[in-house]
Scaffold this motif. Structure first.
Motif, PDB file in Angstrom:
ATOM      1  N   GLY A  17      41.892 -62.646  41.972  1.00 19.51           N
ATOM      2  CA  GLY A  17      42.067 -61.521  42.632  1.00 19.51           C
ATOM      3  C   GLY A  17      41.605 -59.571  42.874  1.00 19.51           C
ATOM      4  O   GLY A  17      42.299 -59.267  43.550  1.00 19.51           O
ATOM      5  N   LYS A  18      41.864 -58.644  41.976  1.00 19.67           N
ATOM      6  CA  LYS A  18      42.077 -57.692  41.329  1.00 19.67           C
ATOM      7  C   LYS A  18      41.030 -57.102  42.709  1.00 19.67           C
ATOM      8  O   LYS A  18      40.987 -56.736  42.828  1.00 19.67           O
ATOM      9  CB  LYS A  18      41.647 -57.823  39.531  1.00 19.67           C
ATOM     10  N   GLY A  19      39.331 -57.871  42.126  1.00 16.54           N
ATOM     11  CA  GLY A  19      38.218 -57.348  43.154  1.00 16.54           C
ATOM     12  C   GLY A  19      38.813 -56.985  44.779  1.00 16.54           C
ATOM     13  O   GLY A  19      38.311 -56.796  45.338  1.00 16.54           O
ATOM     14  N   THR A  20      39.317 -58.028  44.996  1.00 15.11           N
ATOM     15  CA  THR A  20      39.668 -58.520  46.661  1.00 15.11           C
ATOM     16  C   THR A  20      40.378 -58.044  47.127  1.00 15.11           C
ATOM     17  O   THR A  20      40.682 -57.139  47.593  1.00 15.11           O
ATOM     18  CB  THR A  20      39.581 -59.978  46.663  1.00 15.11           C
ATOM     19  N   GLN A  21      41.626 -57.438  46.393  1.00 17.53           N
ATOM     20  CA  GLN A  21      42.985 -56.795  46.818  1.00 17.53           C
ATOM     21  C   GLN A  21      42.670 -54.816  46.424  1.00 17.53           C
ATOM     22  O   GLN A  21      43.048 -54.239  47.146  1.00 17.53           O
ATOM     23  CB  GLN A  21      44.340 -57.464  46.066  1.00 17.53           C
ATOM     24  N   GLY A  58      32.374 -70.329  42.843  1.00 15.86           N
ATOM     25  CA  GLY A  58      31.700 -69.757  44.135  1.00 15.86           C
ATOM     26  C   GLY A  58      31.779 -68.502  44.674  1.00 15.86           C
ATOM     27  O   GLY A  58      31.880 -67.784  45.877  1.00 15.86           O
ATOM     28  N   ARG A  59      31.584 -67.783  43.120  1.00 12.23           N
ATOM     29  CA  ARG A  59      31.966 -66.063  43.961  1.00 12.23           C
ATOM     30  C   ARG A  59      30.223 -65.606  44.234  1.00 12.23           C
ATOM     31  O   ARG A  59      30.019 -65.633  42.904  1.00 12.23           O
ATOM     32  CB  ARG A  59      32.762 -65.439  42.461  1.00 12.23           C
ATOM     33  N   TRP A  60      30.228 -64.782  45.106  1.00 14.51           N
ATOM     34  CA  TRP A  60      29.189 -63.981  45.116  1.00 14.51           C
ATOM     35  C   TRP A  60      29.699 -62.431  45.180  1.00 14.51           C
ATOM     36  O   TRP A  60      30.715 -61.655  45.367  1.00 14.51           O
ATOM     37  CB  TRP A  60      29.049 -64.777  46.601  1.00 14.51           C
ATOM     38  N   SER A 103      33.596 -58.603  47.063  1.00 12.16           N
ATOM     39  CA  SER A 103      33.585 -60.379  46.191  1.00 12.16           C
ATOM     40  C   SER A 103      33.725 -61.127  47.608  1.00 12.16           C
ATOM     41  O   SER A 103      34.239 -60.721  48.847  1.00 12.16           O
ATOM     42  CB  SER A 103      34.151 -60.699  45.632  1.00 12.16           C
ATOM     43  N   TYR A 104      33.158 -62.006  47.124  1.00 14.39           N
ATOM     44  CA  TYR A 104      33.068 -62.841  48.487  1.00 14.39           C
ATOM     45  C   TYR A 104      33.428 -64.873  47.495  1.00 14.39           C
ATOM     46  O   TYR A 104      33.069 -64.244  46.501  1.00 14.39           O
ATOM     47  CB  TYR A 104      32.169 -63.579  49.352  1.00 14.39           C
ATOM     48  N   HIS A 105      33.567 -65.292  48.256  1.00 12.86           N
ATOM     49  CA  HIS A 105      33.690 -67.260  47.912  1.00 12.86           C
ATOM     50  C   HIS A 105      33.116 -67.798  49.414  1.00 12.86           C
ATOM     51  O   HIS A 105      33.194 -67.853  50.096  1.00 12.86           O
ATOM     52  CB  HIS A 105      35.036 -67.112  47.475  1.00 12.86           C
TER      53      HIS A 105
HETATM   54  P1  ADP Z   1      39.033 -60.589  39.948  1.00 12.97           P
HETATM   55  O1  ADP Z   1      38.035 -59.185  40.384  1.00 12.97           O
HETATM   56  O2  ADP Z   1      40.281 -60.557  39.502  1.00 12.97           O
HETATM   57  O3  ADP Z   1      37.617 -61.226  38.912  1.00 12.97           O
HETATM   58  P2  ADP Z   1      38.011 -61.348  42.578  1.00 12.97           P
HETATM   59  O4  ADP Z   1      39.016 -60.601  43.438  1.00 12.97           O
HETATM   60  O5  ADP Z   1      36.468 -61.296  42.149  1.00 12.97           O
HETATM   61  O6  ADP Z   1      38.452 -61.952  41.551  1.00 12.97           O
HETATM   62  O7  ADP Z   1      37.938 -63.165  43.111  1.00 12.97           O
HETATM   63  C1  ADP Z   1      37.317 -64.157  42.404  1.00 12.97           C
HETATM   64  C2  ADP Z   1      36.417 -65.081  43.208  1.00 12.97           C
HETATM   65  O8  ADP Z   1      38.321 -66.098  43.795  1.00 12.97           O
HETATM   66  C3  ADP Z   1      35.868 -64.188  44.629  1.00 12.97           C
HETATM   67  O9  ADP Z   1      35.260 -64.830  45.110  1.00 12.97           O
HETATM   68  C4  ADP Z   1      37.207 -64.102  45.397  1.00 12.97           C
HETATM   69  O10 ADP Z   1      36.833 -63.926  46.459  1.00 12.97           O
HETATM   70  C5  ADP Z   1      38.061 -65.102  45.311  1.00 12.97           C
HETATM   71  N1  ADP Z   1      39.459 -65.215  46.003  1.00 12.97           N
HETATM   72  C6  ADP Z   1      39.940 -64.031  45.475  1.00 12.97           C
HETATM   73  N2  ADP Z   1      41.629 -63.544  46.079  1.00 12.97           N
HETATM   74  C7  ADP Z   1      41.263 -65.083  46.146  1.00 12.97           C
HETATM   75  C8  ADP Z   1      42.533 -66.447  46.485  1.00 12.97           C
HETATM   76  N3  ADP Z   1      43.518 -65.365  46.557  1.00 12.97           N
HETATM   77  N4  ADP Z   1      42.490 -67.366  47.251  1.00 12.97           N
HETATM   78  C9  ADP Z   1      41.566 -67.546  46.812  1.00 12.97           C
HETATM   79  N5  ADP Z   1      40.787 -67.350  46.763  1.00 12.97           N
HETATM   80  C10 ADP Z   1      40.571 -65.401  46.291  1.00 12.97           C
END
Ligand code: ADP
Length: 200
Positions: A39-43, A113-115, A123-125
């Motif tokens: 979740g690094k890229g998400t946060q 499931g990541r896009w 990033s999306y899921h």
């Molecule tokens: P990283 O940058 O650490 O590799 P991402 O932020 O890209 O990870 O997250 C990986 C996938 O999981 C993405 O598709 C994102 O939408 C989803 N994701 C991120 N955080 C969560 C969460 N807390 N719960 C469920 N899915 C998440």
């Protein structure tokens, strides 16, 4: 660059306010560390906007440099090596390291499931954070892609590399007392709250 005359006054004012607000915030150097899919890229975009920071995804940078093999790619590699050297000499200069702690078993579903929107890194899921229209970035309307290495088999070797090569880095920062563990298995909004709490 846009001509200033084409920019609405209200947009100019809100940009001015944003810069004023940013100028009052202390400079922060943060590292988000965690396995692929934690979740690094998400946060990071959320924190980036809130604290007016510049987001460097070292993973994206390295992947792009290695893949291109162009003179620019080689230069990027050289620059990153130099940066490493500088940080080693000067001490880390890092204010906080957030460790996205998560069990490996959760990551396969997240990764498969990541896009991704390549140019912004958003990033999306398909299940956890779907875009408004499948396969399309919410903001630009551009197509989303799946990374070639985002599959169960490659994930196994990426996780093995994380445990052997990155975990020692986490231990290193823990000893320097700049490390905070984030429970990255929680839903995204709860992870955001934990991150904000760790940075406040
Ligand atoms: P990283 O940058 O650490 O590799 P991402 O932020 O890209 O990870 O997250 C990986 C996938 O999981 C993405 O598709 C994102 O939408 C989803 N994701 C991120 N955080 C969560 C969460 N807390 N719960 C469920 N899915 C998440």
């Amino acid at each position: 660059m846009a001509d200033l005359e084409d920019v609405q006054t209200v947009d100019l004012m809100s940009e001015l306010l944003r810069r004023l607000k940013c100028a009052q915030k202390p400079d922060k150097r943060l590292i988000f560390i965690g396995p692929p899919g934690s979740g690094k890229g998400t946060q990071s975009p959320i924190v980036k906007d809130e604290y007016c920071l510049c987001h460097l995804s070292t993973g994206d940078m390295l992947r792009a440099a290695v893949a291109s093999k162009t003179p620019l790619g080689l230069k990027a590699k050289e620059a990153m090596d130099k940066l490493d050297e500088m940080l080693k000499k000067r001490g880390t200069g890092i204010d906080k390291v957030l460790n996205f702690a998560i069990d490996d078993s959760v990551l396969e579903e997240r990764i498969t499931g990541r896009w991704i929107h390549p140019s912004s890194g958003r990033s999306y899921h398909t299940k956890f954070a779907p875009p408004k229209t499948p396969g399309v970035d919410d903001i630009t309307g551009e197509p989303l892609i799946q990374r070639k290495d985002d599959n169960a088999e490659v994930l196994r070797s990426r996780l093995a590399a994380f445990h052997s090569q990155t975990e020692p880095v986490i231990d290193y920062y823990a000893k320097k007392s700049v490390l905070t563990n984030i429970k990255a298995e929680k839903p995204p909004k709860e992870v955001t709250s934990e991150v904000q709490k760790a940075l406040s």
